[in-house]
Design a protein around this motif. Structure first.
Motif, PDB file in Angstrom:
ATOM      1  N   MET A  37       0.839  -1.177   0.000  1.00 20.73           N
ATOM      2  CA  MET A  37       0.000   0.000   0.000  1.00 20.73           C
ATOM      3  C   MET A  37       0.892   1.251   0.000  1.00 20.73           C
ATOM      4  O   MET A  37       1.943   1.265   0.617  1.00 20.73           O
ATOM      5  N   THR A  38       0.418   2.264  -0.680  1.00 17.22           N
ATOM      6  CA  THR A  38       1.133   3.530  -0.808  1.00 17.22           C
ATOM      7  C   THR A  38       0.237   4.648  -0.304  1.00 17.22           C
ATOM      8  O   THR A  38      -0.979   4.590  -0.446  1.00 17.22           O
ATOM      9  N   ILE A  39       0.848   5.669   0.265  1.00 13.07           N
ATOM     10  CA  ILE A  39       0.099   6.847   0.701  1.00 13.07           C
ATOM     11  C   ILE A  39       0.123   7.874  -0.426  1.00 13.07           C
ATOM     12  O   ILE A  39       1.182   8.238  -0.926  1.00 13.07           O
ATOM     13  N   PHE A  40      -1.067   8.326  -0.813  1.00 16.75           N
ATOM     14  CA  PHE A  40      -1.225   9.321  -1.867  1.00 16.75           C
ATOM     15  C   PHE A  40      -1.847  10.587  -1.285  1.00 16.75           C
ATOM     16  O   PHE A  40      -2.644  10.518  -0.358  1.00 16.75           O
ATOM     17  N   VAL A  41      -1.487  11.724  -1.851  1.00 19.07           N
ATOM     18  CA  VAL A  41      -2.206  12.970  -1.591  1.00 19.07           C
ATOM     19  C   VAL A  41      -3.019  13.236  -2.849  1.00 19.07           C
ATOM     20  O   VAL A  41      -2.485  13.260  -3.958  1.00 19.07           O
ATOM     21  N   VAL A  73      -4.722   9.487   1.389  1.00 20.01           N
ATOM     22  CA  VAL A  73      -5.363   8.175   1.370  1.00 20.01           C
ATOM     23  C   VAL A  73      -4.313   7.103   1.141  1.00 20.01           C
ATOM     24  O   VAL A  73      -3.259   7.359   0.560  1.00 20.01           O
ATOM     25  N   GLU A  74      -4.614   5.916   1.586  1.00 24.51           N
ATOM     26  CA  GLU A  74      -3.736   4.773   1.358  1.00 24.51           C
ATOM     27  C   GLU A  74      -4.426   3.849   0.362  1.00 24.51           C
ATOM     28  O   GLU A  74      -5.606   3.520   0.523  1.00 24.51           O
ATOM     29  N   ALA A  75      -3.693   3.464  -0.671  1.00 28.04           N
ATOM     30  CA  ALA A  75      -4.264   2.612  -1.712  1.00 28.04           C
ATOM     31  C   ALA A  75      -3.165   1.843  -2.429  1.00 28.04           C
ATOM     32  O   ALA A  75      -1.982   2.174  -2.311  1.00 28.04           O
ATOM     33  N   ALA A 117      -6.687   5.227  -5.115  1.00 33.09           N
ATOM     34  CA  ALA A 117      -6.514   6.434  -4.304  1.00 33.09           C
ATOM     35  C   ALA A 117      -7.539   7.496  -4.685  1.00 33.09           C
ATOM     36  O   ALA A 117      -8.149   8.125  -3.811  1.00 33.09           O
ATOM     37  N   GLU A 118      -7.729   7.695  -5.977  1.00 29.00           N
ATOM     38  CA  GLU A 118      -8.716   8.686  -6.426  1.00 29.00           C
ATOM     39  C   GLU A 118     -10.117   8.286  -5.991  1.00 29.00           C
ATOM     40  O   GLU A 118     -10.897   9.126  -5.516  1.00 29.00           O
ATOM     41  N   ASP A 119     -10.459   7.017  -6.119  1.00 29.30           N
ATOM     42  CA  ASP A 119     -11.787   6.542  -5.714  1.00 29.30           C
ATOM     43  C   ASP A 119     -12.006   6.712  -4.213  1.00 29.30           C
ATOM     44  O   ASP A 119     -13.068   7.152  -3.774  1.00 29.30           O
TER      45      ASP A 119
END
Length: 104
Positions: free
Chosen positions: A1-5, A62-64, A70-72
């Motif tokens: 999992m990766t953290i996205f802004v 978000v983590e995705a 992440a966008e969803d």
């Protein structure tokens, strides 16, 4: 999992009352990007209101597994927070979500 802004633009077509503003910020606070390295470095605000307009931007952490996820997830969090703050989709429509940072 990766953290996205993720940044999501929107428009308030109904008035953003002080109570709704506080509820929105409270509901979004777990996704505040300030907790990421990227968020701290860029001094990202969770909610930006554009003076003289009804436009706003949300920046959420978000983590995705991937950018689509992440966008969803960011759109789900944003829509839920707006609904809890008293806005329908028609009263606060959202634009396309955009990945604006990755904190690996």
């Amino acid at each position: 999992m990766t953290i996205f802004v993720v940044t999501i633009p929107g428009t308030f077509l109904a008035d953003l009352t002080p109570a709704a503003h506080q509820t929105l910020l409270s509901r979004l606070s777990p996704a505040d990007p300030q907790t990421t390295t990227f968020g701290e470095a860029e001094d990202l605000a969770l909610l930006t209101l554009y003076s003289g307009t009804k436009a706003f931007s949300l920046r959420l952490e978000v983590e995705a597994d991937d950018t689509t996820g992440a966008e969803d997830e960011a759109r789900r969090i944003a829509a839920d927070a707006l609904q809890v703050a008293g806005f329908t989709e028609a009263e606060a429509p959202l634009g396309d979500a955009v990945i604006t940072g990755i904190d690996s």
